[in-house]
Design a protein around this motif. Structure first.
Motif, PDB file in Angstrom:
ATOM      1  N   PRO A   1       0.783  -1.241  -0.086  1.00 11.33           N
ATOM      2  CA  PRO A   1      -0.050   0.159  -0.203  1.00 11.33           C
ATOM      3  C   PRO A   1       0.818   1.152   0.171  1.00 11.33           C
ATOM      4  N   GLU A   2       1.704   1.336   0.934  1.00  8.37           N
ATOM      5  CA  GLU A   2       2.735   2.677   1.065  1.00  8.37           C
ATOM      6  C   GLU A   2       3.327   2.852  -0.387  1.00  8.37           C
TER       7      GLU A   2
ATOM      8  N   ASP B   1       0.815   3.902  -3.124  1.00  5.81           N
ATOM      9  CA  ASP B   1       0.460   5.333  -2.858  1.00  5.81           C
ATOM     10  C   ASP B   1       1.436   6.278  -3.121  1.00  5.81           C
TER      11      ASP B   1
ATOM     12  N   ILE C   1       0.691   6.891   3.916  1.00  4.62           N
ATOM     13  CA  ILE C   1       0.993   6.500   5.407  1.00  4.62           C
ATOM     14  C   ILE C   1       2.222   5.697   5.526  1.00  4.62           C
ATOM     15  N   ASP C   2       3.243   6.301   6.462  1.00  2.00           N
ATOM     16  CA  ASP C   2       4.356   5.685   6.654  1.00  2.00           C
ATOM     17  C   ASP C   2       4.619   5.687   8.234  1.00  2.00           C
TER      18      ASP C   2
ATOM     19  N   THR D   1       4.422   8.904   9.863  1.00  2.00           N
ATOM     20  CA  THR D   1       3.065   9.409  10.121  1.00  2.00           C
ATOM     21  C   THR D   1       2.646   8.998  11.357  1.00  2.00           C
ATOM     22  N   ARG D   2       2.821   7.624  11.599  1.00  2.00           N
ATOM     23  CA  ARG D   2       2.442   6.922  12.833  1.00  2.00           C
ATOM     24  C   ARG D   2       3.002   7.692  13.989  1.00  2.00           C
TER      25      ARG D   2
ATOM     26  N   SER E   1      -4.900   0.297  11.190  1.00  2.00           N
ATOM     27  CA  SER E   1      -4.584  -0.311  10.029  1.00  2.00           C
ATOM     28  C   SER E   1      -4.092   0.748   9.143  1.00  2.00           C
ATOM     29  N   TYR E   2      -3.122   0.469   8.052  1.00  2.00           N
ATOM     30  CA  TYR E   2      -2.824   1.340   7.002  1.00  2.00           C
ATOM     31  C   TYR E   2      -4.105   1.902   6.476  1.00  2.00           C
ATOM     32  N   GLU E   3      -4.978   1.168   5.799  1.00  2.00           N
ATOM     33  CA  GLU E   3      -6.255   1.668   5.221  1.00  2.00           C
ATOM     34  C   GLU E   3      -7.012   2.581   6.144  1.00  2.00           C
TER      35      GLU E   3
ATOM     36  N   ARG F   1      -4.917   5.993   6.305  1.00  2.00           N
ATOM     37  CA  ARG F   1      -5.225   6.715   5.002  1.00  2.00           C
ATOM     38  C   ARG F   1      -6.581   7.133   4.735  1.00  2.00           C
TER      39      ARG F   1
ATOM     40  N   HIS G   1       3.127  15.010   3.142  1.00  2.00           N
ATOM     41  CA  HIS G   1       3.816  13.647   3.276  1.00  2.00           C
ATOM     42  C   HIS G   1       5.334  14.069   3.544  1.00  2.00           C
TER      43      HIS G   1
END
Length: 221
Positions: free
Chosen positions: A130-131, A134, A148-149, A152-153, A167-169, A172, A190
């Motif tokens: 996903p990363e 994206d 999201i990486d 970001t978290r 979750s990633y999704e 996002r 980002h």
């Protein structure tokens, strides 16, 4: 609404404004072509960008920065050129997977796809998560998809705007829902997150003088 995320729409925008004021435009993604963006998105997995730049420089010096040339390059030779980026055998394989995909589908076909379909197409490539997908959608195809990486978290969990367990999704979707859709803003945001994580919000944070200190739950506990 829980404490995490309360009034987060306004706060997410405030974070963006503070970071932009502190660091200025980042002019990210550093690449000359859309294909170079895609290559960089593969190579940046689990490594620092400076290492990616060295690997891409090797490809340019070998006149290999094109899908058909990468596919024609022997696996071992390609891996050695990618050595600075780490995990070079794996990344050589993933890069060839991407090039095989691009060899089957024209750029015109990809550009004509709706964003959701385009994302699924890239996610179907072995080694593209996903990363990475994206990154490609945002910086190569200019689609308003928020990346999201780990940075970001780290930053937004310390600010208290996310729990860090999403979750990633989920993350996002959260950012895309609460910020106006804009590839320019998402791309800048980002890049600013990456810069702030390097300068201040490190694994061991440098909180003195942090531009987000006034909003930081971690600092103000």
């Amino acid at each position: 609404m829980s404490a995490v995320g309360a009034n987060s729409s306004g706060q997410l925008h405030q974070v963006y404004c503070r970071l932009l004021e502190r660091y200025g435009p980042q002019n990210w993604w550093p690449a000359d072509t859309e294909f170079e963006v895609m290559v960089g998105a593969i190579l940046t997995q689990n490594t620092a960008w400076r290492n990616v730049e060295l690997a891409i420089r090797n490809l340019k010096q070998a006149d290999l920065l094109a899908a058909e040339r990468i596919l024609a390059c022997p696996d071992g030779e390609l891996a050695q050129l990618l050595r600075p980026a780490g995990y070079f055998n794996i990344k050589a394989s993933r890069l060839k997977n991407l090039c095989r995909f691009l060899d089957r589908v024209s750029c015109r076909q990809l550009e004509a796809m709706p964003t959701a379909e385009l994302r699924e197409q890239f996610l179907s490539v072995k080694g593209v998560g996903p990363e990475t997908a994206d990154d490609i959608l945002l910086y190569a195809f200019r689609r308003p998809v928020f990346v999201i990486d780990a940075y970001t978290r780290r930053i937004f969990s310390r600010l208290g705007l996310v729990s860090g367990a999403e979750s990633y999704e989920q993350l996002r979707a959260r950012f895309e829902k609460e910020l106006a859709p804009s590839d320019a803003v998402y791309g800048e945001y980002h890049a600013l997150i990456i810069q702030h994580a390097k300068v201040a919000c490190r694994v061991r944070p440098e909180c003195d003088g942090c531009t987000l200190a006034i909003q930081c739950e971690y600092l103000n506990k």
